[in-house]
Write a protein that holds these residues in place. Structure first.
Motif, PDB file in Angstrom:
ATOM      1  N   SER A   1       0.829  -1.197   0.000  1.00  0.00           N
ATOM      2  CA  SER A   1       0.000   0.000   0.000  1.00  0.00           C
ATOM      3  C   SER A   1       0.867   1.252   0.000  1.00  0.00           C
ATOM      4  N   SER A   2       1.970   1.210   0.713  1.00  0.00           N
ATOM      5  CA  SER A   2       2.874   2.352   0.751  1.00  0.00           C
ATOM      6  C   SER A   2       3.575   2.544  -0.609  1.00  0.00           C
ATOM      7  N   LEU A   3       4.043   1.450  -1.192  1.00  0.00           N
ATOM      8  CA  LEU A   3       4.702   1.549  -2.494  1.00  0.00           C
ATOM      9  C   LEU A   3       3.723   1.986  -3.579  1.00  0.00           C
ATOM     10  N   MET A   4       2.489   1.485  -3.489  1.00  0.00           N
ATOM     11  CA  MET A   4       1.489   1.831  -4.500  1.00  0.00           C
ATOM     12  C   MET A   4       1.217   3.333  -4.494  1.00  0.00           C
ATOM     13  N   ARG A   5       1.199   3.911  -3.300  1.00  0.00           N
ATOM     14  CA  ARG A   5       0.973   5.349  -3.209  1.00  0.00           C
ATOM     15  C   ARG A   5       2.085   6.102  -3.930  1.00  0.00           C
ATOM     16  N   GLY A   6       3.321   5.660  -3.727  1.00  0.00           N
ATOM     17  CA  GLY A   6       4.440   6.290  -4.411  1.00  0.00           C
ATOM     18  C   GLY A   6       4.326   6.148  -5.927  1.00  0.00           C
ATOM     19  N   LEU A   7       3.942   4.945  -6.366  1.00  0.00           N
ATOM     20  CA  LEU A   7       3.804   4.717  -7.811  1.00  0.00           C
ATOM     21  C   LEU A   7       2.681   5.550  -8.413  1.00  0.00           C
TER      22      LEU A   7
ATOM     23  N   LEU B   1      -4.687   7.550   3.228  1.00  0.00           N
ATOM     24  CA  LEU B   1      -4.680   8.990   3.021  1.00  0.00           C
ATOM     25  C   LEU B   1      -5.276   9.733   4.217  1.00  0.00           C
ATOM     26  N   LEU B   2      -6.420   9.279   4.699  1.00  0.00           N
ATOM     27  CA  LEU B   2      -7.142  10.013   5.739  1.00  0.00           C
ATOM     28  C   LEU B   2      -6.682   9.636   7.127  1.00  0.00           C
ATOM     29  N   GLU B   3      -6.365   8.346   7.309  1.00  0.00           N
ATOM     30  CA  GLU B   3      -6.077   7.890   8.668  1.00  0.00           C
ATOM     31  C   GLU B   3      -4.640   7.463   8.873  1.00  0.00           C
ATOM     32  N   ASN B   4      -3.873   7.467   7.784  1.00  0.00           N
ATOM     33  CA  ASN B   4      -2.485   7.042   7.875  1.00  0.00           C
ATOM     34  C   ASN B   4      -2.363   5.635   8.438  1.00  0.00           C
ATOM     35  N   LEU B   5      -3.342   4.795   8.113  1.00  0.00           N
ATOM     36  CA  LEU B   5      -3.334   3.425   8.605  1.00  0.00           C
ATOM     37  C   LEU B   5      -3.289   2.475   7.416  1.00  0.00           C
ATOM     38  N   PRO B   6      -2.616   1.344   7.570  1.00  0.00           N
ATOM     39  CA  PRO B   6      -2.594   0.383   6.466  1.00  0.00           C
ATOM     40  C   PRO B   6      -3.953  -0.302   6.342  1.00  0.00           C
ATOM     41  N   PRO B   7      -4.329  -0.666   5.119  1.00  0.00           N
ATOM     42  CA  PRO B   7      -5.590  -1.388   4.924  1.00  0.00           C
ATOM     43  C   PRO B   7      -5.423  -2.837   5.335  1.00  0.00           C
ATOM     44  N   THR B   8      -5.526  -3.099   6.627  1.00  0.00           N
ATOM     45  CA  THR B   8      -5.354  -4.471   7.110  1.00  0.00           C
ATOM     46  C   THR B   8      -6.498  -5.353   6.611  1.00  0.00           C
ATOM     47  N   ARG B   9      -6.286  -6.648   6.713  1.00  0.00           N
ATOM     48  CA  ARG B   9      -7.324  -7.579   6.298  1.00  0.00           C
ATOM     49  C   ARG B   9      -8.582  -7.381   7.146  1.00  0.00           C
ATOM     50  N   GLU B  10      -8.391  -7.081   8.421  1.00  0.00           N
ATOM     51  CA  GLU B  10      -9.534  -6.853   9.309  1.00  0.00           C
ATOM     52  C   GLU B  10     -10.351  -5.650   8.847  1.00  0.00           C
TER      53      GLU B  10
END
Lengths: 196, 196
Positions: free
Chosen positions: A103-109, A171-180
């Motif tokens: 998710s972090s790399l995708m944002r950069g791309l 973007l909004l919460e600075n949290l990774p999109p976990t599976r949960e």
């Protein structure tokens, strides 16, 4: 993958290619797309630049392939017999740590695509289109089973809903999109609107 | 805005500030967040750097204010009497051309936030929080009118759905989130899942 490309790539074992893709992602995380050079990839992976160009064609293709190979397992067509089961199986492909990294790399791309139309084109072709096709297969089966009405207008927005939730979470919460988180989103949003 | 900041800003007329914000957005589009300097803003707007720092405090605040002032009208609490009407009024704030510009600049900023935690903090505080609060007021009224069940789990995901659709539209399709697209999304996704 074209057959020519497949043939070219067969010179690398799957393990060696996986190592190389991991090194490319590591470099991407360190220096970003614009900062990444084939020289740096060659040095980090102890591969000659000529070999890299011969196998992948260039930086754009190498980076996109490295991003396509972030999943723990390759995308297989999992038919679990229910929409919820299929979506859950799709999410289960990603393990937590790779999902955060991805998710972090995708944002950069995504930012780099803004300035590099060739990167956008290959990214759409090699990653977005196959993922979309996987979602479409899942939706088609659900329509066939009678779980979704064929004329439900939300069917046109499945990718907007899913990709959007992943991006907005960061973007909004600075949290990774976990599976949960994604399971909660599927249960609260995707399944109700598709069943409507 | 704090009262101190409001007092400081009163030295500029609203028209002059609007011109200055437009110039900052123009520069952002040309050189990106990392490339933007206070020197360039000063030169383009014929303002002294000292004045810019005195009025805005720094680059982060100036850029975020410039992004906050992209809307045709300031955000007012429009109570139309229905959820659909309220959401439509919210979208009507943006005119097409500013929405395209904004969406492109926002993508650039989202990426810059990745490397600049101070930018993220001010962006969340000055733009995301007030927008979220506006959505919350709209949802609260809809719950009060009986249009949405208070325990609908999709209420936690309204911003993910909306921000997500806007970002995904640009990312996947390279298309701006026009008002027509967003209205279609609201009708196909947001309203059905909230009414569920």
């Amino acid at each position: 993958m074209t057959e020519v490309a497949a043939a070219r790539r067969s010179r690398f074992t799957a393990e060696r290619a996986a190592e190389l893709y991991a090194a490319v992602r590591e470099l991407l995380g360190e220096v970003g797309y614009d900062g990444l050079t084939m020289d740096a990839v060659a040095a980090r992976t102890r591969t000659s630049k000529a070999t890299l160009y011969r196998q992948w064609g260039g930086k754009v293709e190498l980076v996109v392939e490295a991003m396509r190979h972030t999943k723990a397992t390759s995308a297989v067509d999992l038919d679990t017999g229910s929409l919820r089961g299929d979506l859950d199986a799709l999410l289960a492909h990603d393990n937590e740590s790779s999902m955060e990294e991805t998710s972090s790399l995708m944002r950069g791309l995504a930012m780099a695509m803004h300035h590099h139309p060739d990167l956008r084109r290959v990214f759409i072709e090699r990653i977005v289109e196959p993922e979309s096709e996987e979602f479409r297969r899942i939706m088609r089966r659900a329509v066939d089973r009678g779980e979704i009405r064929a004329d439900n207008p939300a069917l046109d927005h499945v990718l907007h809903m899913m990709v959007g939730a992943i991006v907005a979470r960061g973007l909004l919460e600075n949290l990774p999109p976990t599976r949960e988180f994604l399971r909660g989103y599927v249960d609260a949003v995707l399944l109700p609107v598709l069943a409507a």
